[in-house]
Design a protein around this motif. Structure first.
Motif, PDB file in Angstrom:
ATOM      1  N   GLU A 101      39.560  40.229  39.548  1.00  0.00           N
ATOM      2  CA  GLU A 101      38.937  41.369  40.210  1.00  0.00           C
ATOM      3  C   GLU A 101      38.843  42.618  39.334  1.00  0.00           C
ATOM      4  OE1 GLU A 101      41.271  41.762  43.738  1.00  0.00           O
ATOM      5  OE2 GLU A 101      40.413  39.985  44.687  1.00  0.00           O
ATOM      6  N   LYS A 102      39.791  42.784  38.404  1.00  0.00           N
ATOM      7  CA  LYS A 102      39.833  44.009  37.609  1.00  0.00           C
ATOM      8  C   LYS A 102      39.824  43.766  36.104  1.00  0.00           C
ATOM      9  CE  LYS A 102      42.610  46.207  41.241  1.00  0.00           C
ATOM     10  NZ  LYS A 102      43.898  46.886  41.543  1.00  0.00           N
ATOM     11  N   LYS A 143      37.786  33.264  44.601  1.00  0.00           N
ATOM     12  CA  LYS A 143      38.612  32.870  45.729  1.00  0.00           C
ATOM     13  C   LYS A 143      38.205  31.515  46.302  1.00  0.00           C
ATOM     14  CE  LYS A 143      40.331  37.282  47.476  1.00  0.00           C
ATOM     15  NZ  LYS A 143      40.535  38.107  48.698  1.00  0.00           N
ATOM     16  N   GLU A 155      44.238  39.638  40.427  1.00  0.00           N
ATOM     17  CA  GLU A 155      44.009  40.947  39.819  1.00  0.00           C
ATOM     18  C   GLU A 155      43.153  40.832  38.569  1.00  0.00           C
ATOM     19  OE1 GLU A 155      47.641  43.006  39.047  1.00  0.00           O
ATOM     20  OE2 GLU A 155      48.248  43.078  41.151  1.00  0.00           O
ATOM     21  N   LYS A 203      32.905  36.565  46.289  1.00  0.00           N
ATOM     22  CA  LYS A 203      34.091  36.547  45.433  1.00  0.00           C
ATOM     23  C   LYS A 203      34.363  35.102  45.014  1.00  0.00           C
ATOM     24  CE  LYS A 203      36.237  40.648  47.487  1.00  0.00           C
ATOM     25  NZ  LYS A 203      37.466  41.215  48.099  1.00  0.00           N
TER      26      LYS A 203
END
Length: 298
Positions: A239-240, A173, A236, A170
């Motif tokens: 990630e989306k 992050k 968000e 990820k």
């Protein structure tokens, strides 16, 4: 192949050194051979002084022509060594490193890592490639500090490498990927009284990748809670993807609050589109408060 984006900007990261480093192109490529196979020098030479690179997997469309994304490393002197003035805003917003002033002030040289014609890469691929190249340079050329210019924050080199390893799956992050700034607004227009002392919290790091950042201009709320909300909204998006629609509402700090979003130009630079979060009366601030409450603010 991705579409052209005329509003693109180069993505830059600056590595600070006490002394001018002897750059080893071959050593950097050895690291990148492992991290991103296919990463190669544009001149085809592993031992030349030309520090320009390409990757066959990343090709963009600019002006109707296929252009490969490129990455460069430039050696530059710091114009005024020891003078922290140009970096004070970033030092104040470097939440991951409280003691960056010393290493930054001791530095006299920098390596600038940047991408070019890469703005049309997919956002996460663009971010990851920059992270991998910076990590390869830092490992082979230990530096005093990392200035992640795209998100306006200083990073401790060791902590950056540790974070990149920890969040390999990820990359958003990892340290530097994005930042959530906190600023105090003292007056706007012709007002300079206590009623105009508001706060602004915004994200930085999504806009350069082609996604909207977030901002909230408010008063009478805990800025740490607003910072956490914007941090979570930014996560968000990474990630989306950007799913928030103009005018969409969501719960505020407590369930009784309904906050609305709208797309605007950023209040605080760099210029970019943002999703503005309106906390409503009595917490909204600035000219938005004037429109919402019917109060005239010059």
């Amino acid at each position: 192949m991705l579409d052209d984006n005329e509003n693109s900007r180069d993505y830059r990261v600056r590595l600070f050194f006490k002394q001018k480093p002897e750059v080893s192109k071959a050593a950097i490529l050895d690291k990148m051979d492992v991290r991103s196979p296919g990463f190669a020098p544009r001149d085809g030479k592993r031992d030349s002084d030309r520090l320009d690179f390409r990757h066959p997997n990343f090709v963009t469309n600019i002006g109707g022509k296929s252009v490969g994304a490129t990455w460069s490393i430039r050696d530059e002197e710091i114009e005024y060594p020891g003078d922290l003035t140009p970096y004070l805003p970033a030092l104040e917003q470097s939440w991951l490193w409280d003691d960056a002033e010393g290493p930054v002030g001791d530095s006299e040289h920098q390596l600038v890592v940047l991408d070019q014609t890469a703005a049309n890469m997919r956002p996460l691929e663009r971010l990851a490639m920059m992270q991998l190249l910076v990590a390869s340079v830092v490992e082979t050329h230990p530096c005093e500090a990392i200035y992640w210019e795209a998100t306006e924050q200083f990073l401790h080199p060791k902590k950056f490498l540790e974070g990149l390893k920890e969040f390999a799956a990820k990359p958003w992050k990892a340290p530097g990927a994005f930042n959530v700034r906190v600023s105090r607004v003292i007056g706007y227009g012709e007002r300079r009284d206590d009623d105009s002392r508001d706060m602004l919290v915004d994200s930085l790091g999504l806009g350069i990748l082609g996604w909207p950042d977030f901002q909230c201009h408010f008063r009478g709320l805990d800025w740490k809670e607003i910072q956490q909300i914007i941090y979570e909204k930014a996560l968000e998006v990474f990630e989306k993807g950007p799913k928030i629609q103009d005018g969409q509402a969501f719960p505020g700090i407590n369930a009784s609050q309904v906050w609305k979003c709208r797309y605007e130009e950023a209040i605080l630079g760099p210029p970019r589109k943002v999703i503005d979060i309106d906390p409503g009366i009595p917490y909204c601030a600035g000219l938005r408060y004037a429109v919402t409450a019917g109060v005239y603010v010059k």
